[in-house]
Design a protein around this motif. Structure first.
Motif, mmCIF file in Angstrom:
data_model
loop_
_atom_site.group_PDB
_atom_site.id
_atom_site.type_symbol
_atom_site.label_atom_id
_atom_site.label_comp_id
_atom_site.label_asym_id
_atom_site.label_seq_id
_atom_site.Cartn_x
_atom_site.Cartn_y
_atom_site.Cartn_z
ATOM 1 N N TYR A 5 4.700 0.153 -4.304
ATOM 2 C CA TYR A 5 4.048 1.384 -4.669
ATOM 3 C C TYR A 5 2.984 1.622 -4.097
ATOM 4 N N TRP A 6 2.768 2.762 -3.155
ATOM 5 C CA TRP A 6 1.500 3.384 -2.567
ATOM 6 C C TRP A 6 0.567 3.848 -3.683
ATOM 7 N N HIS A 7 -0.531 3.594 -3.366
ATOM 8 C CA HIS A 7 -1.497 3.827 -4.363
ATOM 9 C C HIS A 7 -3.041 3.875 -3.584
ATOM 10 N N ARG A 8 -4.111 4.513 -4.536
ATOM 11 C CA ARG A 8 -5.395 4.249 -4.237
ATOM 12 C C ARG A 8 -5.854 3.578 -5.434
ATOM 13 N N ASP A 9 -6.714 2.645 -5.487
ATOM 14 C CA ASP A 9 -7.220 2.083 -6.766
ATOM 15 C C ASP A 9 -8.007 3.087 -7.388
ATOM 16 N N ILE A 10 -8.462 4.230 -6.879
ATOM 17 C CA ILE A 10 -9.353 5.209 -7.700
ATOM 18 C C ILE A 10 -8.448 5.978 -8.594
ATOM 19 N N ALA A 65 9.651 8.954 -3.585
ATOM 20 C CA ALA A 65 9.268 7.942 -4.168
ATOM 21 C C ALA A 65 8.150 6.997 -3.909
ATOM 22 N N LYS A 66 7.539 6.416 -4.581
ATOM 23 C CA LYS A 66 6.270 5.880 -4.163
ATOM 24 C C LYS A 66 6.430 4.579 -3.198
ATOM 25 N N SER A 67 7.803 4.256 -3.206
ATOM 26 C CA SER A 67 8.047 3.176 -2.218
ATOM 27 C C SER A 67 8.454 3.559 -0.984
ATOM 28 N N ASP A 68 8.537 5.020 -0.806
ATOM 29 C CA ASP A 68 9.067 5.536 0.494
ATOM 30 C C ASP A 68 7.990 5.275 1.662
#
Ligand code: AKG
Length: 278
Positions: free
Chosen positions: A129-134, A192-195
């Motif tokens: 999962y792509w993310h930013r901690d913020i 998808a956040k895994s793309d």
């Protein structure tokens, strides 16, 4: 004509400036083989012990909930049987090189906010999962964008076994998402956040390497690339009320333990923050 080499202090200064410049541009700093084998094995031994205790206490959740990380490795209860190991961990994490480099690049106020450990989930095919901690800080998207340039939160990644397990989008710590990135991170428009993201950079890390990256850069871990993963993150930050208010005193060294830490700056700064009630 004789060409004189720069005075040693100047060349150290130049090196530190170049670290800062590289970080400002890319949002990460790769310090290849920055830790000695002795340091990495001491940290690995203590961290593995904490991890085994965590696994024993969280076996069901680990098996059923797709867990892939734990936090607060310096909590005193993990050291009930080997109390002396806690000070050793604080000491070994704050190596002279790391304290000096982070101080020169990010300033004297940098404080220790805690630790995290990343490992593979039981099902290694679990989507990444792509993310930013913020995005997990309970802020509106407008505020996330606003605070992006204000917050300095760093992960000091210490791989304890070799891994090709971490990917980030260089430069995304100082700008908000492109259309593709936002749709991926938030799973919009069928993405998808895994793309895969066009500009993702995956790191091949060996024990001894250190990767410092912004917590708020676009990033993700990979679980399929390595049969096993054990990557420690030291969390450092510049004081900011949004983050430092969650600092947990129980994660910090005691007076006696601090005496045993050779380069105590990060921990002293954290204790001052607790003392100031910030
Ligand atoms: O390495 C990973 O698996 C992900 C790391 C991560 O999400 C983080 O450090 O915030």
């Amino acid at each position: 004509m004789m060409v004189s080499s720069p005075a040693p202090e100047n060349s150290i200064l130049q090196k530190m400036n170049s670290y800062l410049k590289r970080f400002e541009e890319n949002g990460y700093l790769l310090l290849s083989q920055c830790l000695t084998t002795e340091t990495t094995s001491a940290v690995k031994q203590i961290v593995s012990n904490v991890y085994q205790q965590w696994l024993a206490n969280n076996a069901v959740a680990y098996a059923n909930q797709g867990l892939l990380n734990m936090h607060s490795l310096t909590a005193p209860h993990y050291f009930a049987l080997h109390q002396e190991q806690r000070a050793v961990l604080f000491d070994r994490m704050a190596t002279p090189d790391l304290v000096q480099i982070t101080q020169a690049a990010f300033g004297d106020e940098l404080y220790f906010h805690g630790t995290q450990l990343f490992f593979n989930p039981v099902n290694r095919e679990q989507p990444t999962y792509w993310h930013r901690d913020i995005q997990y800080m309970g802020l509106s998207e407008d505020d996330q964008q606003r605070y992006l340039s204000e917050l300095c939160n760093l992960h000091v990644r210490i791989p304890l076994i070799p891994e090709t397990g971490f990917e980030l989008v260089p430069g995304s710590h100082r700008r908000w998402d492109t259309e593709q990135e936002r749709q991926t991170r938030l799973e919009l428009a069928g993405r998808a956040k895994s793309d895969a993201l066009t500009n993702g950079k995956c790191f091949d890390l060996q024990p001894g390497d250190v990767l410092i990256f912004s917590a708020h850069i676009l990033h993700r871990g990979h679980y399929l690339n390595n049969p096993e993963r054990l990557s420690l993150d030291i969390l450092l930050g510049k004081p900011h009320v949004l983050v430092s208010s969650s600092l947990d005193e129980r994660q910090l060294p005691t007076d006696e333990e601090l005496e045993l830490v050779e380069h105590p700056l990060w921990y002293q700064n954290a204790r001052k923050l607790i003392g100031s009630g910030a």
